[in-house]
Every structure is written in structure tokens, then in C-alpha cells.
Design a protein around this motif. Sequence first.
Motif, PDB file in Angstrom:
ATOM      1  N   UNK A  86       0.839  -1.212   0.000  1.00  0.00           N
ATOM      2  CA  UNK A  86       0.000   0.000   0.000  1.00  0.00           C
ATOM      3  C   UNK A  86       0.869   1.256   0.000  1.00  0.00           C
ATOM      4  N   UNK A  87       1.951   1.259   0.762  1.00  0.00           N
ATOM      5  CA  UNK A  87       2.875   2.402   0.766  1.00  0.00           C
ATOM      6  C   UNK A  87       3.476   2.572  -0.624  1.00  0.00           C
ATOM      7  N   UNK A  88       3.886   1.470  -1.225  1.00  0.00           N
ATOM      8  CA  UNK A  88       4.479   1.503  -2.564  1.00  0.00           C
ATOM      9  C   UNK A  88       3.501   2.091  -3.586  1.00  0.00           C
ATOM     10  N   UNK A  89       2.230   1.678  -3.520  1.00  0.00           N
ATOM     11  CA  UNK A  89       1.208   2.192  -4.439  1.00  0.00           C
ATOM     12  C   UNK A  89       0.991   3.690  -4.259  1.00  0.00           C
ATOM     13  N   UNK A  90       0.921   4.137  -3.011  1.00  0.00           N
ATOM     14  CA  UNK A  90       0.726   5.570  -2.753  1.00  0.00           C
ATOM     15  C   UNK A  90       1.935   6.380  -3.187  1.00  0.00           C
TER      16      UNK A  90
END
Length: 73
Positions: free
Chosen positions: A11-15
Amino acid sequence: MSEVYAVRRERVRERCAAGGGAAALVSRPANVRYLAGAAPRGAVLLVGTDEDVLLCGRPPGDLPGGGRPGGGR
């Protein structure tokens, strides 16, 4: 690192990618533990596009408490 932490890091990577960034450096201890599990004091987590790296000054076994949150108490 377990599947729960991998999902959180994804999720951090996507954001990060949505904002135009290639990587995120996580340094707050609570956030590092949330994304990576137990980590030694002073550790930082680099969440990259292909891999994630937990950086610390010493091997986890060298620290009191073995890298556990609140360890050494």
C-alpha cells in the motif's frame, strides 16, 4: 517479513508511485514496526519499487531486547 507486513508495504508503494515517487524512507519507529514487524532501535525502512530494505546500525542480536518493541525493559 510476514504477509501482513508485505501487504502494508505494498500500500505504501502504491501511494508513493501515485505521487510520482520511486521509493519511501520510513524512519519513525512506530511506522517501521507497522511495516516490517520488530526492528532494532534506530532502524529505518526503505520501501522501493522492487524490494524493501531494513537498515540498522548494528545487527539486531547486538541490541538489548533482540529488536523487539519495548525490548530491554
